[in-house]
Scaffold this active site. Structure first.
Site, PDB file in Angstrom:
ATOM      1  N   SER A  14       0.824  -1.213   0.000  1.00 26.07           N
ATOM      2  CA  SER A  14       0.000   0.000   0.000  1.00 26.07           C
ATOM      3  C   SER A  14       0.860   1.266   0.000  1.00 26.07           C
ATOM      4  O   SER A  14       0.357   2.369  -0.150  1.00 26.07           O
ATOM      5  CB  SER A  14      -0.957  -0.002   1.196  1.00 26.07           C
ATOM      6  OG  SER A  14      -0.239   0.249   2.370  1.00 26.07           O
ATOM      7  N   TYR A 152      16.666  -7.597  12.440  1.00 35.71           N
ATOM      8  CA  TYR A 152      16.341  -7.327  11.024  1.00 35.71           C
ATOM      9  C   TYR A 152      17.357  -8.001  10.097  1.00 35.71           C
ATOM     10  O   TYR A 152      16.984  -8.627   9.103  1.00 35.71           O
ATOM     11  CB  TYR A 152      16.323  -5.809  10.824  1.00 35.71           C
ATOM     12  CG  TYR A 152      15.952  -5.332   9.440  1.00 35.71           C
ATOM     13  CD1 TYR A 152      14.631  -5.376   8.999  1.00 35.71           C
ATOM     14  CD2 TYR A 152      16.916  -4.812   8.576  1.00 35.71           C
ATOM     15  CE1 TYR A 152      14.287  -4.920   7.733  1.00 35.71           C
ATOM     16  CE2 TYR A 152      16.584  -4.352   7.319  1.00 35.71           C
ATOM     17  CZ  TYR A 152      15.262  -4.401   6.902  1.00 35.71           C
ATOM     18  OH  TYR A 152      14.927  -3.948   5.645  1.00 35.71           O
ATOM     19  N   ALA A 154      19.194 -10.575  10.721  1.00 28.62           N
ATOM     20  CA  ALA A 154      18.992 -12.039  10.776  1.00 28.62           C
ATOM     21  C   ALA A 154      17.823 -12.434   9.874  1.00 28.62           C
ATOM     22  O   ALA A 154      17.901 -13.412   9.122  1.00 28.62           O
ATOM     23  CB  ALA A 154      18.724 -12.471  12.213  1.00 28.62           C
ATOM     24  N   LYS A 156      16.688 -10.871   7.250  1.00 28.85           N
ATOM     25  CA  LYS A 156      16.977 -10.642   5.823  1.00 28.85           C
ATOM     26  C   LYS A 156      18.034 -11.612   5.300  1.00 28.85           C
ATOM     27  O   LYS A 156      18.045 -11.946   4.121  1.00 28.85           O
ATOM     28  CB  LYS A 156      17.401  -9.184   5.606  1.00 28.85           C
ATOM     29  CG  LYS A 156      16.263  -8.185   5.859  1.00 28.85           C
ATOM     30  CD  LYS A 156      15.079  -8.447   4.956  1.00 28.85           C
ATOM     31  CE  LYS A 156      13.991  -7.402   5.082  1.00 28.85           C
ATOM     32  NZ  LYS A 156      12.857  -7.625   4.161  1.00 28.85           N
TER      33      LYS A 156
HETATM   34  P1  NAD Z   1       7.420   0.447   4.399  1.00 24.58           P
HETATM   35  O1  NAD Z   1       7.368   0.378   5.893  1.00 24.58           O
HETATM   36  O2  NAD Z   1       7.296   1.777   3.752  1.00 24.58           O
HETATM   37  O3  NAD Z   1       6.348  -0.544   3.755  1.00 24.58           O
HETATM   38  C1  NAD Z   1       6.188  -1.863   4.228  1.00 24.58           C
HETATM   39  C2  NAD Z   1       4.731  -2.227   4.100  1.00 24.58           C
HETATM   40  O4  NAD Z   1       4.576  -3.574   4.603  1.00 24.58           O
HETATM   41  C3  NAD Z   1       3.796  -1.336   4.922  1.00 24.58           C
HETATM   42  O5  NAD Z   1       2.759  -0.824   4.109  1.00 24.58           O
HETATM   43  C4  NAD Z   1       3.277  -2.250   6.015  1.00 24.58           C
HETATM   44  O6  NAD Z   1       1.957  -1.954   6.427  1.00 24.58           O
HETATM   45  C5  NAD Z   1       3.360  -3.607   5.325  1.00 24.58           C
HETATM   46  N1  NAD Z   1       3.345  -4.708   6.291  1.00 24.58           N
HETATM   47  C6  NAD Z   1       4.020  -4.759   7.463  1.00 24.58           C
HETATM   48  N2  NAD Z   1       3.712  -5.906   8.104  1.00 24.58           N
HETATM   49  C7  NAD Z   1       2.845  -6.586   7.320  1.00 24.58           C
HETATM   50  C8  NAD Z   1       2.190  -7.832   7.442  1.00 24.58           C
HETATM   51  N3  NAD Z   1       2.352  -8.608   8.535  1.00 24.58           N
HETATM   52  N4  NAD Z   1       1.358  -8.248   6.451  1.00 24.58           N
HETATM   53  C9  NAD Z   1       1.177  -7.464   5.349  1.00 24.58           C
HETATM   54  N5  NAD Z   1       1.782  -6.268   5.184  1.00 24.58           N
HETATM   55  C10 NAD Z   1       2.608  -5.831   6.167  1.00 24.58           C
HETATM   56  O7  NAD Z   1       8.813  -0.254   3.990  1.00 24.58           O
HETATM   57  P2  NAD Z   1       9.690  -0.140   2.651  1.00 24.58           P
HETATM   58  O8  NAD Z   1      10.828   0.746   2.950  1.00 24.58           O
HETATM   59  O9  NAD Z   1       8.818   0.133   1.477  1.00 24.58           O
HETATM   60  O10 NAD Z   1      10.265  -1.624   2.604  1.00 24.58           O
HETATM   61  C11 NAD Z   1       9.728  -2.646   1.764  1.00 24.58           C
HETATM   62  C12 NAD Z   1      10.631  -3.873   1.873  1.00 24.58           C
HETATM   63  O11 NAD Z   1      11.964  -3.511   1.463  1.00 24.58           O
HETATM   64  C13 NAD Z   1      10.752  -4.392   3.299  1.00 24.58           C
HETATM   65  O12 NAD Z   1      10.835  -5.819   3.268  1.00 24.58           O
HETATM   66  C14 NAD Z   1      12.059  -3.808   3.776  1.00 24.58           C
HETATM   67  O13 NAD Z   1      12.639  -4.576   4.792  1.00 24.58           O
HETATM   68  C15 NAD Z   1      12.874  -3.846   2.492  1.00 24.58           C
HETATM   69  N6  NAD Z   1      13.990  -2.884   2.504  1.00 24.58           N
HETATM   70  C16 NAD Z   1      13.783  -1.548   2.588  1.00 24.58           C
HETATM   71  C17 NAD Z   1      14.888  -0.687   2.598  1.00 24.58           C
HETATM   72  C18 NAD Z   1      14.744   0.814   2.676  1.00 24.58           C
HETATM   73  O14 NAD Z   1      15.784   1.492   2.717  1.00 24.58           O
HETATM   74  N7  NAD Z   1      13.544   1.377   2.674  1.00 24.58           N
HETATM   75  C19 NAD Z   1      16.177  -1.216   2.526  1.00 24.58           C
HETATM   76  C20 NAD Z   1      16.342  -2.592   2.439  1.00 24.58           C
HETATM   77  C21 NAD Z   1      15.249  -3.418   2.425  1.00 24.58           C
END
Ligand code: NAD
Length: 243
Positions: A14, A152, A154, A156
């Site tokens: 979302s 986190y 661990a 990933k």
């Molecule tokens: P974000 O927090 O903006 O979005 C994550 C979304 O996942 C949110 O909308 C949240 O409501 C949803 N979510 C959380 N728990 C949930 C569940 N149990 N069931 C369904 N939905 C759930 O995060 P982002 O920055 O867009 O990250 C997306 C992915 O990329 C994540 O896996 C994050 O670990 C990974 N990531 C992000 C970054 C970064 O710098 N932003 C870096 C490395 C990895």
């Protein structure tokens, strides 16, 4: 895989990286299943503006049955599940000595177990179809570790294990499984970090800027379109980690 008319589930889509991935697949003509724990109507409408069909399914992917119902809902609506993007993830940062047991458990349950739940349920359909692409969101932190992110990192690193094992198990039936390791991407997850932490991260990036969700989305589309790459990890990090 030609993505036109295919069905793509993106978990946690979302907002942030997941929403950018959903839009990138919609731009390729794929029908989209948005999943999250709450989904604003505008999210669905914006995806539909690409001229594709889109439904939203609210589900907590860390719950085995909710994950199963999410996959069932996608299949009922569109008849297939061709691409699964395991994007939903959380952080609960803190130094080891201060990290609460619940913060460790929650991160493992959502980031790692959620990826298992979704991969298990979606692969059942993909195995029958003899076609599919699974794309997991890992992190550079899963490769190199990070102060304050033991839980986190661990989770990933575990996602990379799932990726490689699933690639080996499912490859015979034409299903690929790959991972993206983003670095420091501008989303609500990183917007909450304080300026000192942000500047320290930026100093480690040879390309000198924070990544955008769209940078990551391009890698997801690349993996789904290429049927001869599996078990791989692509860092999308401006050069933070070089292997
Ligand atoms: P974000 O927090 O903006 O979005 C994550 C979304 O996942 C949110 O909308 C949240 O409501 C949803 N979510 C959380 N728990 C949930 C569940 N149990 N069931 C369904 N939905 C759930 O995060 P982002 O920055 O867009 O990250 C997306 C992915 O990329 C994540 O896996 C994050 O670990 C990974 N990531 C992000 C970054 C970064 O710098 N932003 C870096 C490395 C990895």
């Amino acid at each position: 895989m030609n993505l036109k008319g295919k069905t793509v589930i993106v978990t946690g889509s979302s907002r942030g990286i997941g929403f950018a991935i959903a839009k990138a697949f919609a731009a390729k003509g794929a029908n989209i299943v948005i999943n999250d724990i709450k989904i604003p109507d505008e999210t669905i409408e914006e995806i539909k503006s690409f001229g594709v069909d889109c439904i939203g399914i609210v589900a907590d992917i860390s719950d085995f049955e909710q994950a199963e119902n999410l996959v069932k809902g996608a299949k009922e609506k569109f008849g297939t599940v061709d691409v699964l993007v395991n994007n939903a993830g959380i952080t609960r940062d803190g130094l080891l000595l201060r990290m609460k047991e619940k913060d460790f458990d929650d991160v493992i349950r959502i980031n790692l177990k959620g990826t298992f739940n979704m991969t298990k349920h979606a692969s059942k359909i993909m195995l029958k179809q003899r076609r599919g692409a699974i794309i997991n969101l890992s992190s550079v932190v899963g490769l190199m570790g990070n102060v304050g992110q033991l839980n986190y990192s661990a989770s990933k690193a575990g996602v990379l294990g799932i990726t490689k094992s699933a690639a080996r198990e499912l490859g015979q039936r034409g299903i690929t499984c790959n991972a993206i390791a983003p670095g420091f991407i501008k989303t609500p997850m990183t917007d909450v970090l304080n300026e000192d932490v942000k500047n320290a991260m930026l100093a480690q990036i040879p390309l000198g800027r924070q990544g955008l969700p769209e940078d990551v989305a391009k890698v997801a589309v690349f993996f789904a379109e290429n049927d001869y790459i599996t078990g791989q990890v692509v860092n999308c990090d401006g050069g933070m980690v070089m292997q």
